[in-house]
Structure formats: C-alpha cells, structure tokens
Write a protein that holds these residues in place. Structure first.
Motif, PDB file in Angstrom:
ATOM      1  N   GLY A   1     -13.902  13.334  -0.018  1.00 31.40           N
ATOM      2  CA  GLY A   1     -14.747  13.278  -1.207  1.00 31.40           C
ATOM      3  C   GLY A   1     -14.502  14.411  -2.181  1.00 31.40           C
ATOM      4  N   GLY A   2     -14.511  15.628  -1.693  1.00 29.78           N
ATOM      5  CA  GLY A   2     -14.258  16.774  -2.567  1.00 29.78           C
ATOM      6  C   GLY A   2     -15.315  16.937  -3.643  1.00 29.78           C
ATOM      7  N   ASP A   3     -15.153  17.981  -4.428  1.00 30.39           N
ATOM      8  CA  ASP A   3     -16.116  18.274  -5.487  1.00 30.39           C
ATOM      9  C   ASP A   3     -15.935  17.303  -6.648  1.00 30.39           C
ATOM     10  OD1 ASP A   3     -17.093  20.396  -4.052  1.00 30.39           O
ATOM     11  OD2 ASP A   3     -15.780  21.873  -5.020  1.00 30.39           O
ATOM     12  N   GLY A   4     -17.021  16.688  -7.055  1.00 24.53           N
ATOM     13  CA  GLY A   4     -17.016  15.889  -8.273  1.00 24.53           C
ATOM     14  C   GLY A   4     -16.384  14.521  -8.161  1.00 24.53           C
ATOM     15  N   HIS A   5     -16.101  14.029  -6.958  1.00 29.23           N
ATOM     16  CA  HIS A   5     -15.483  12.705  -6.813  1.00 29.23           C
ATOM     17  C   HIS A   5     -16.469  11.632  -7.284  1.00 29.23           C
ATOM     18  CE1 HIS A   5     -12.883   9.589  -5.511  1.00 29.23           C
ATOM     19  NE2 HIS A   5     -12.266  10.261  -4.555  1.00 29.23           N
ATOM     20  N   SER A   6     -16.023  10.820  -8.249  1.00 22.09           N
ATOM     21  CA  SER A   6     -16.903   9.761  -8.769  1.00 22.09           C
ATOM     22  C   SER A   6     -16.526   8.382  -8.238  1.00 22.09           C
ATOM     23  CB  SER A   6     -16.863   9.747 -10.301  1.00 22.09           C
ATOM     24  OG  SER A   6     -15.560   9.436 -10.765  1.00 22.09           O
ATOM     25  N   TYR A   7     -15.496   8.311  -7.401  1.00 22.90           N
ATOM     26  CA  TYR A   7     -15.078   7.063  -6.761  1.00 22.90           C
ATOM     27  C   TYR A   7     -14.853   5.936  -7.767  1.00 22.90           C
ATOM     28  CZ  TYR A   7     -16.159   9.474  -2.465  1.00 22.90           C
ATOM     29  OH  TYR A   7     -16.166  10.386  -1.442  1.00 22.90           O
ATOM     30  N   GLN A   8     -14.042   6.242  -8.787  1.00 18.63           N
ATOM     31  CA  GLN A   8     -13.569   5.164  -9.661  1.00 18.63           C
ATOM     32  C   GLN A   8     -12.871   4.109  -8.797  1.00 18.63           C
ATOM     33  OE1 GLN A   8     -14.103   4.800 -12.799  1.00 18.63           O
ATOM     34  NE2 GLN A   8     -14.188   6.743 -13.877  1.00 18.63           N
ATOM     35  N   GLN A   9     -12.206   4.585  -7.760  1.00 18.53           N
ATOM     36  CA  GLN A   9     -11.672   3.710  -6.726  1.00 18.53           C
ATOM     37  C   GLN A   9     -11.855   4.405  -5.380  1.00 18.53           C
ATOM     38  OE1 GLN A   9      -7.897   1.538  -7.431  1.00 18.53           O
ATOM     39  NE2 GLN A   9      -7.762   2.703  -9.326  1.00 18.53           N
ATOM     40  N   TYR A  10     -12.135   3.601  -4.354  1.00 16.83           N
ATOM     41  CA  TYR A  10     -12.273   4.137  -3.002  1.00 16.83           C
ATOM     42  C   TYR A  10     -10.946   3.855  -2.296  1.00 16.83           C
ATOM     43  CZ  TYR A  10     -14.237   5.046   1.634  1.00 16.83           C
ATOM     44  OH  TYR A  10     -14.490   5.559   2.886  1.00 16.83           O
ATOM     45  N   VAL A  11     -10.116   4.888  -2.195  1.00 12.41           N
ATOM     46  CA  VAL A  11      -8.737   4.704  -1.731  1.00 12.41           C
ATOM     47  C   VAL A  11      -8.571   5.247  -0.318  1.00 12.41           C
ATOM     48  CG1 VAL A  11      -6.320   5.275  -2.180  1.00 12.41           C
ATOM     49  CG2 VAL A  11      -7.865   4.761  -4.082  1.00 12.41           C
ATOM     50  N   VAL A  12      -8.228   4.344   0.605  1.00 17.45           N
ATOM     51  CA  VAL A  12      -7.984   4.723   1.988  1.00 17.45           C
ATOM     52  C   VAL A  12      -6.482   4.750   2.238  1.00 17.45           C
ATOM     53  CG1 VAL A  12     -10.164   3.726   2.752  1.00 17.45           C
ATOM     54  CG2 VAL A  12      -8.075   2.329   2.848  1.00 17.45           C
ATOM     55  N   ARG A  13      -6.106   5.344   3.363  1.00 21.02           N
ATOM     56  CA  ARG A  13      -4.711   5.325   3.794  1.00 21.02           C
ATOM     57  C   ARG A  13      -4.597   4.427   5.016  1.00 21.02           C
ATOM     58  NH1 ARG A  13      -2.090   9.946   1.033  1.00 21.02           N
ATOM     59  NH2 ARG A  13      -0.224   9.521   2.269  1.00 21.02           N
ATOM     60  N   VAL A  14      -3.599   3.557   4.995  1.00 16.96           N
ATOM     61  CA  VAL A  14      -3.309   2.681   6.126  1.00 16.96           C
ATOM     62  C   VAL A  14      -1.985   3.141   6.711  1.00 16.96           C
ATOM     63  CG1 VAL A  14      -2.996   0.302   6.895  1.00 16.96           C
ATOM     64  CG2 VAL A  14      -4.490   0.786   4.952  1.00 16.96           C
ATOM     65  N   PRO A  15      -2.014   4.027   7.707  1.00 17.62           N
ATOM     66  CA  PRO A  15      -0.768   4.580   8.245  1.00 17.62           C
ATOM     67  C   PRO A  15      -0.045   3.588   9.125  1.00 17.62           C
ATOM     68  CG  PRO A  15      -2.621   5.398   9.484  1.00 17.62           C
ATOM     69  CD  PRO A  15      -3.197   4.550   8.381  1.00 17.62           C
ATOM     70  N   GLY A  16       1.207   3.845   9.365  1.00 16.35           N
ATOM     71  CA  GLY A  16       2.010   2.978  10.219  1.00 16.35           C
ATOM     72  C   GLY A  16       3.471   3.243   9.988  1.00 16.35           C
ATOM     73  N   ASN A  17       4.279   2.199  10.027  1.00 13.85           N
ATOM     74  CA  ASN A  17       5.725   2.353   9.842  1.00 13.85           C
ATOM     75  C   ASN A  17       6.143   2.265   8.381  1.00 13.85           C
ATOM     76  OD1 ASN A  17       6.353   2.651  12.546  1.00 13.85           O
ATOM     77  ND2 ASN A  17       6.266   0.452  12.895  1.00 13.85           N
TER      78      ASN A  17
ATOM     79  N   ALA B   1       2.228   8.021  -0.256  1.00  8.80           N
ATOM     80  CA  ALA B   1       0.986   7.494  -0.816  1.00  8.80           C
ATOM     81  C   ALA B   1       1.178   6.073  -1.335  1.00  8.80           C
ATOM     82  CB  ALA B   1       0.483   8.399  -1.931  1.00  8.80           C
ATOM     83  N   ALA B   2       2.307   5.811  -1.975  1.00  9.04           N
ATOM     84  CA  ALA B   2       2.574   4.467  -2.487  1.00  9.04           C
ATOM     85  C   ALA B   2       2.694   3.454  -1.350  1.00  9.04           C
ATOM     86  CB  ALA B   2       3.842   4.467  -3.328  1.00  9.04           C
ATOM     87  N   ASP B   3       3.194   3.890  -0.198  1.00 11.81           N
ATOM     88  CA  ASP B   3       3.354   3.003   0.955  1.00 11.81           C
ATOM     89  C   ASP B   3       2.060   2.788   1.739  1.00 11.81           C
ATOM     90  OD1 ASP B   3       6.015   2.617   0.430  1.00 11.81           O
ATOM     91  OD2 ASP B   3       6.734   4.063   1.917  1.00 11.81           O
ATOM     92  N   GLU B   4       1.126   3.739   1.675  1.00  9.68           N
ATOM     93  CA  GLU B   4      -0.041   3.694   2.571  1.00  9.68           C
ATOM     94  C   GLU B   4      -1.382   3.434   1.891  1.00  9.68           C
ATOM     95  OE1 GLU B   4       1.451   6.729   6.125  1.00  9.68           O
ATOM     96  OE2 GLU B   4      -0.195   7.321   4.816  1.00  9.68           O
ATOM     97  N   THR B   5      -1.505   3.649   0.590  1.00  7.19           N
ATOM     98  CA  THR B   5      -2.828   3.606  -0.033  1.00  7.19           C
ATOM     99  C   THR B   5      -3.300   2.178  -0.297  1.00  7.19           C
ATOM    100  OG1 THR B   5      -1.754   3.984  -2.174  1.00  7.19           O
ATOM    101  CG2 THR B   5      -2.780   5.886  -1.100  1.00  7.19           C
ATOM    102  N   LEU B   6      -4.611   2.008  -0.178  1.00  4.30           N
ATOM    103  CA  LEU B   6      -5.261   0.727  -0.427  1.00  4.30           C
ATOM    104  C   LEU B   6      -6.656   1.002  -0.980  1.00  4.30           C
ATOM    105  CD1 LEU B   6      -4.894  -2.380  -0.019  1.00  4.30           C
ATOM    106  CD2 LEU B   6      -6.113  -2.100   2.164  1.00  4.30           C
ATOM    107  N   ALA B   7      -6.995   0.357  -2.072  1.00  5.00           N
ATOM    108  CA  ALA B   7      -8.304   0.555  -2.708  1.00  5.00           C
ATOM    109  C   ALA B   7      -9.281  -0.517  -2.228  1.00  5.00           C
ATOM    110  CB  ALA B   7      -8.162   0.510  -4.225  1.00  5.00           C
ATOM    111  N   LEU B   8     -10.378  -0.070  -1.650  1.00  4.19           N
ATOM    112  CA  LEU B   8     -11.451  -0.963  -1.208  1.00  4.19           C
ATOM    113  C   LEU B   8     -12.573  -0.956  -2.247  1.00  4.19           C
ATOM    114  CD1 LEU B   8     -11.723   0.082   2.552  1.00  4.19           C
ATOM    115  CD2 LEU B   8     -10.414  -1.817   1.576  1.00  4.19           C
TER     116      LEU B   8
END
Length: 220
Positions: free
Chosen positions: A123-139, A184-191
C-alpha cells in the motif's frame, strides 16, 4: 513542456518503459531520444538508482510517472535533476473524489487480508488504488495469462496493465537491460476495486483467485 524548455534534437529524456506510451510519444515528437530506466518493483515508478545509472552528458530531462495510484519517489528524482541540471516533469494520474478513493482503499484492504497465491500490492503512503495490481509469479508470462483467463472464466473482470514494455515494441525499441520492468510486465495483473463493487463481488474475486492458486508454483 519539453519543447518550451528547449529539449529537442540530440537531447535524451529518461522515461520508464513500463507502459506510458503518451510520454514516449511526446519525447519523440519533441525530437529528443528516449533513455529508458528501470522501475522500482514495488511502486512500478522510476527507480532513482536506475535513473542515475542512465544519465549521460546528453541527458536533458526525466519524466516521473505515477502508477496505479502509487506516487513516484519525486523527492529523489528532483534531487537528481538539481544535481545534474535536468528538467524534471511529472505525469500524474487523474484524481478521483475523496469518497471514491476511500472506498477503493476499503476494498483493497479486504483483498489484502484474504487473497492467497498472488502477491498483493504494498500500500505505501498515499496509495489511492487507481488499480489494484497483484503479482502472479511463476515461469513467466504463460502463468499470469493462464491465471487471468481462468479468472475471467469465473466472472472476474481482470486485466493485464502492461502487455509489452516500450523498449520491446518496434516503434520505441531499445536494446537495454530492464529486468524489473520485464518481470513486472510478465507477472502483473489488475483486479477490480471499483467503488461500485458489492461485498458479493469482492467475495467472488477472492474465491476465484484462491481456488486457482494451484496454477502457480510455490513462491512464498
């Protein structure tokens, strides 16, 4: 703003390669050269250390882009600009009403506490969550993409925020090493965390993500 400051042919402008087409296009329209720097893996904004590493005598400016509701480290970037005599510009995201941001933060907190099998955002300071971005790790990309397809099949409207980093696209191609950007381009996904989502919607998101955890290799 670049042109007004005299930035043009022969100058370099440091920008992130993690999305932000309009920033790269503005630099090329001004006649300047793109200098891509890597992003911080937590904020997805320019990493000041990475920026420092790509500054050359031809560098005239840098553009700090705020991403997903998380602000860039403008303090360090402005300090770099002052030290090297660079123009520092910011691209800010559109501001949402306070009530809407508060509701997004509530939904983000709900997901933070319940999601399993994905790496939730810091979350960090001031996060307004314009997008909620998770990481989906793997290969790599296939794991995240398979996870996204499965989520959509369960009625969750998720999206890949950056499909291809700018330095890998033909119109902006540069042969540079940007490991955090590529990961980040390989793992990120916005929920979704829109203010319009009901509690049942949020439960469906959690249920779908947690049920699909078996698609992922253990990463925690």
């Amino acid at each position: 703003m670049l042109r007004a400051a005299g930035v043009g042919v022969g100058d370099e402008v440091v920008v992130p390669a993690f999305g932000n087409d309009e920033v790269a296009e503005a630099v090329t329209r001004a006649g300047a050269l793109l200098a891509f720097a890597d992003v911080d893996p937590v904020t997805y904004c320019l990493d000041p250390d990475a920026v420092r590493a790509v500054i050359t005598p031809r560098t005239a400016a840098l553009v700090a882009v705020h991403r997903f509701g998380r602000p860039a480290d403008v303090g360090q970037l402005y300090e770099l600009g002052e030290r090297h005599g660079l123009l520092v510009l910011e691209q800010r995201e559109s501001e949402a009403p306070y009530d809407e941001v508060a509701q997004r933060r509530e939904r983000a907190a709900y997901l933070d506490a319940r999601l399993r099998g994905v790496r939730t955002p810091d979350g960090g300071d001031g996060h307004s969550y314009q997008q909620y971005v998770v990481r989906v790790p793997g290969n790599g990309r296939p794991d995240r993409d398979a996870f996204a397809r499965a989520l959509r099949g369960r009625g969750v409207d998720c999206r890949v925020p950056v499909k291809t980093p700018l330095h890998r696209r033909p119109e902006f191609r540069r042969y540079v090493s940007l490991p955090q950007t590529e990961l980040a381009a390989d793992e990120t996904l916005a929920l979704p965390v829109d203010a319009s989502l009901t509690k049942r919607d949020m439960q469906r998101i959690v249920s779908a993500c947690n049920a699909l955890g078996g698609l992922l290799q253990p990463a925690f």
